[in-house]
Motif scaffolding. Structure first.
Motif, PDB file in Angstrom:
ATOM      1  N   HIS A  22       0.794  -1.222   0.000  1.00 11.37           N
ATOM      2  CA  HIS A  22       0.000   0.000   0.000  1.00 11.37           C
ATOM      3  C   HIS A  22       0.832   1.280   0.000  1.00 11.37           C
ATOM      4  O   HIS A  22       0.285   2.358   0.086  1.00 11.37           O
ATOM      5  CB  HIS A  22      -0.922   0.004   1.221  1.00 11.37           C
ATOM      6  N   GLY A  23       2.096   1.226  -0.049  1.00  8.86           N
ATOM      7  CA  GLY A  23       2.931   2.428  -0.039  1.00  8.86           C
ATOM      8  C   GLY A  23       4.144   2.222   0.838  1.00  8.86           C
ATOM      9  O   GLY A  23       4.373   1.149   1.361  1.00  8.86           O
ATOM     10  N   ARG A  24       4.919   3.286   1.009  1.00 10.84           N
ATOM     11  CA  ARG A  24       6.119   3.151   1.833  1.00 10.84           C
ATOM     12  C   ARG A  24       5.866   3.697   3.232  1.00 10.84           C
ATOM     13  O   ARG A  24       4.983   4.502   3.445  1.00 10.84           O
ATOM     14  CB  ARG A  24       7.297   3.842   1.156  1.00 10.84           C
ATOM     15  N   HIS A  25       6.684   3.242   4.154  1.00  9.00           N
ATOM     16  CA  HIS A  25       6.522   3.548   5.571  1.00  9.00           C
ATOM     17  C   HIS A  25       7.451   4.695   5.951  1.00  9.00           C
ATOM     18  O   HIS A  25       8.657   4.610   5.777  1.00  9.00           O
ATOM     19  CB  HIS A  25       6.846   2.281   6.377  1.00  9.00           C
ATOM     20  N   GLU A  26       6.878   5.793   6.464  1.00 10.75           N
ATOM     21  CA  GLU A  26       7.658   6.934   6.943  1.00 10.75           C
ATOM     22  C   GLU A  26       7.081   7.397   8.269  1.00 10.75           C
ATOM     23  O   GLU A  26       6.082   6.856   8.734  1.00 10.75           O
ATOM     24  CB  GLU A  26       7.630   8.068   5.904  1.00 10.75           C
ATOM     25  N   TYR A  27       7.700   8.438   8.837  1.00  9.85           N
ATOM     26  CA  TYR A  27       7.244   8.968  10.119  1.00  9.85           C
ATOM     27  C   TYR A  27       6.984  10.455  10.002  1.00  9.85           C
ATOM     28  O   TYR A  27       7.692  11.177   9.297  1.00  9.85           O
ATOM     29  CB  TYR A  27       8.291   8.741  11.217  1.00  9.85           C
ATOM     30  N   GLY A  28       5.956  10.916  10.722  1.00  6.70           N
ATOM     31  CA  GLY A  28       5.711  12.344  10.870  1.00  6.70           C
ATOM     32  C   GLY A  28       6.122  12.739  12.276  1.00  6.70           C
ATOM     33  O   GLY A  28       6.052  11.936  13.207  1.00  6.70           O
ATOM     34  N   ARG A  29       6.558  13.988  12.439  1.00  8.81           N
ATOM     35  CA  ARG A  29       6.971  14.471  13.754  1.00  8.81           C
ATOM     36  C   ARG A  29       5.756  15.034  14.475  1.00  8.81           C
ATOM     37  O   ARG A  29       5.085  15.933  13.973  1.00  8.81           O
ATOM     38  CB  ARG A  29       8.051  15.542  13.636  1.00  8.81           C
TER      39      ARG A  29
END
Length: 163
Positions: A22-29
């Motif tokens: 479903h997409g790539r894994h990232e982080y928000g602050r």
């Protein structure tokens, strides 16, 4: 491999497979976390008991029943004709007396009633309104658990126009 390592490895593999599909894994602050509460009504009930006394009416029925039962028992205890007669008379007299005494007792019981006196409200935590920053823009979401300093995001690309 212990259970904790197995759980961590399994969770990582499943999360990795989901993000690849479903997409790539990232982080928000995370920049702000506000707890969200709801008010839940709680009824407060109280029980109140009142002693009630009830006088027994004059009745000869308990004395008669007592005499019959006592006489039957006294007759059954005797082993010959004379003893059976003496047992019958003594048992009837004793049973009648006990029945009469019991009929004269006042009867006592409690009348208990439950009343809903008041309603007060209790705060229940529903979750958190989270503001986070991703690539220079601010976004908001609702989470059931406190996210910490970062929040995981699944980033996917899709065409701007549909053909």
């Amino acid at each position: 491999m212990n259970k904790l390592c197995y759980f961590a490895l399994t969770s990582t593999l499943l999360w990795s497979a989901a993000t690849q599909a479903h997409g790539r894994h990232e982080y928000g602050r995370v920049t702000d976390v506000v707890p969200v509460y709801s008010q839940v009504p709680v009824r407060q009930a109280s029980s109140h008991c009142t002693p009630v006394y009830r006088e027994q009416r004059d009745s000869t029925t308990p004395a008669i029943v007592g005499a019959i039962v006592g006489g039957a028992l006294g007759h059954a205890v005797g082993n010959n004709k004379t003893n059976k007669r003496i047992g019958l008379v003594a048992g009837a007299a004793l049973g009648g007396s006990v029945g009469h005494d019991m009929s004269k007792r006042d009867h006592y019981y409690e009348d208990c009633r439950t009343r809903h006196n008041s309603v007060h409200y209790r705060q229940v935590l529903d979750g958190y309104q989270v503001t986070y920053k991703y690539r220079g823009r601010y976004y908001q979401t609702f989470t059931e658990q406190h996210p910490g300093r970062t929040i995981p995001l699944v980033v996917s690309a899709r065409p701007a126009y549909r053909y």
